[in-house]
Design a protein around this motif. Sequence first.
Motif, PDB file in Angstrom:
ATOM      1  N   UNK A  76      25.666  41.023 -69.904  1.00  0.00           N
ATOM      2  CA  UNK A  76      26.102  40.561 -71.222  1.00  0.00           C
ATOM      3  C   UNK A  76      24.913  40.307 -72.151  1.00  0.00           C
ATOM      4  N   UNK A  77      23.771  39.934 -71.571  1.00  0.00           N
ATOM      5  CA  UNK A  77      22.580  39.611 -72.357  1.00  0.00           C
ATOM      6  C   UNK A  77      21.580  40.766 -72.424  1.00  0.00           C
ATOM      7  N   UNK A  78      21.956  41.924 -71.907  1.00  0.00           N
ATOM      8  CA  UNK A  78      20.977  43.004 -71.800  1.00  0.00           C
ATOM      9  C   UNK A  78      20.532  43.511 -73.168  1.00  0.00           C
ATOM     10  N   UNK A  79      19.332  44.019 -73.174  1.00  0.00           N
ATOM     11  CA  UNK A  79      18.786  44.626 -74.374  1.00  0.00           C
ATOM     12  C   UNK A  79      19.505  45.951 -74.629  1.00  0.00           C
ATOM     13  N   UNK A  80      19.674  46.314 -75.884  1.00  0.00           N
ATOM     14  CA  UNK A  80      20.415  47.539 -76.202  1.00  0.00           C
ATOM     15  C   UNK A  80      19.564  48.783 -75.995  1.00  0.00           C
ATOM     16  N   UNK A  81      20.243  49.940 -75.993  1.00  0.00           N
ATOM     17  CA  UNK A  81      19.527  51.210 -76.060  1.00  0.00           C
ATOM     18  C   UNK A  81      19.513  52.038 -74.799  1.00  0.00           C
ATOM     19  N   UNK A  82      20.101  51.540 -73.699  1.00  0.00           N
ATOM     20  CA  UNK A  82      20.117  52.340 -72.471  1.00  0.00           C
ATOM     21  C   UNK A  82      21.455  52.146 -71.767  1.00  0.00           C
ATOM     22  N   UNK A  83      21.935  53.174 -71.073  1.00  0.00           N
ATOM     23  CA  UNK A  83      23.202  53.040 -70.345  1.00  0.00           C
ATOM     24  C   UNK A  83      23.020  52.205 -69.085  1.00  0.00           C
ATOM     25  N   UNK A  84      24.075  51.555 -68.668  1.00  0.00           N
ATOM     26  CA  UNK A  84      24.008  50.707 -67.479  1.00  0.00           C
ATOM     27  C   UNK A  84      25.343  50.729 -66.767  1.00  0.00           C
ATOM     28  N   UNK A  85      25.298  50.603 -65.457  1.00  0.00           N
ATOM     29  CA  UNK A  85      26.514  50.488 -64.661  1.00  0.00           C
ATOM     30  C   UNK A  85      26.420  49.212 -63.838  1.00  0.00           C
ATOM     31  N   UNK A  86      27.580  48.604 -63.613  1.00  0.00           N
ATOM     32  CA  UNK A  86      27.619  47.425 -62.757  1.00  0.00           C
ATOM     33  C   UNK A  86      27.854  47.876 -61.325  1.00  0.00           C
ATOM     34  N   UNK A  87      27.003  47.433 -60.422  1.00  0.00           N
ATOM     35  CA  UNK A  87      27.151  47.877 -59.047  1.00  0.00           C
ATOM     36  C   UNK A  87      26.229  47.129 -58.109  1.00  0.00           C
ATOM     37  N   UNK A  88      26.352  47.465 -56.820  1.00  0.00           N
ATOM     38  CA  UNK A  88      25.642  46.795 -55.739  1.00  0.00           C
ATOM     39  C   UNK A  88      24.618  47.759 -55.142  1.00  0.00           C
ATOM     40  N   UNK A  89      23.440  47.240 -54.827  1.00  0.00           N
ATOM     41  CA  UNK A  89      22.400  48.069 -54.224  1.00  0.00           C
ATOM     42  C   UNK A  89      22.843  48.667 -52.900  1.00  0.00           C
ATOM     43  N   UNK A  90      23.743  47.990 -52.208  1.00  0.00           N
ATOM     44  CA  UNK A  90      24.162  48.444 -50.879  1.00  0.00           C
ATOM     45  C   UNK A  90      25.208  49.551 -50.934  1.00  0.00           C
ATOM     46  N   UNK A  91      25.717  49.838 -52.117  1.00  0.00           N
ATOM     47  CA  UNK A  91      26.690  50.924 -52.303  1.00  0.00           C
ATOM     48  C   UNK A  91      26.497  51.475 -53.703  1.00  0.00           C
ATOM     49  N   UNK A  92      25.449  52.254 -53.902  1.00  0.00           N
ATOM     50  CA  UNK A  92      25.077  52.701 -55.241  1.00  0.00           C
ATOM     51  C   UNK A  92      26.151  53.611 -55.845  1.00  0.00           C
ATOM     52  N   UNK A  93      26.502  53.374 -57.104  1.00  0.00           N
ATOM     53  CA  UNK A  93      27.533  54.183 -57.768  1.00  0.00           C
ATOM     54  C   UNK A  93      26.976  55.460 -58.383  1.00  0.00           C
ATOM     55  N   UNK A  94      26.121  56.150 -57.615  1.00  0.00           N
ATOM     56  CA  UNK A  94      25.520  57.395 -58.078  1.00  0.00           C
ATOM     57  C   UNK A  94      25.846  58.513 -57.092  1.00  0.00           C
TER      58      UNK A  94
END
Length: 242
Positions: A76-94
């Motif tokens: 919610x507080x992230x700086x603008x200008x880049x895409x982001x996904x919400x996810x867990x390192x243990x199950x990467x959404x890539x």
Amino acid sequence: MDFFGELYLRSTLPFLSESVTAREADYLARVFADVPGPEPVADLGCGHGRHAARLQASGPLAGRVIGLERDALSLAMRRPGFPVVRGDLRALPFREGSLSGAYAWYSTLFAFTDEEHVRILREVARALRRGGLLVFHTVPHERLAASPGAAFQRTLPDGAVLEEASRFDVATGRDEGRRTLTLRDGRVLSASYAIRYYPLAELTALLESTGFSISWVHGGLDGEPLTRLSADLIVGAVLRDA
């Protein structure tokens, strides 16, 4: 309370100056300058995006950075200008082989169990293309072993009071502690944490067992060699061909 949530964000932001962020982002830009493309490079545990926003805006990774973050407040507080996904390192959404590179700062990859660290590195290996680059920052095991106990109390610029005490177990390589942040409105945020710090030989074996080969080890942002006095341990590892 989850340590890597509001507590972590509010207690670390005052120490992350623009000059510190600029130096770290400049380092990342240098080491990723020749990363193959055109696939994106992931900021693993991007937080509020202090590195990702800079790297996305200009330099060799311009337009290629994607953030991954689990904490809702950081997003919610992230700086603008880049895409982001919400996810867990243990199950990467890539998807498999969909990234040219990935990076993680401040021991982000090693705040879990040893078994989960293997899982995380295997997930990164799955998401990277062959020859893809993983860069991560942590603290040398030897530095913590030399000063295994730490405690402090500090009043932050916004009037909040930060307290922390930790103890590093040399045998297990785990630094365990508790952080408490008392906000000006009286609200108290408090949580325990445990972070794993591997000796370089163990870290090398861990990376090799998950498909990586170490390309370099730096003891600081100027690319200097790792020594017993180094405050940083920065590793660049390449995903090997199958």
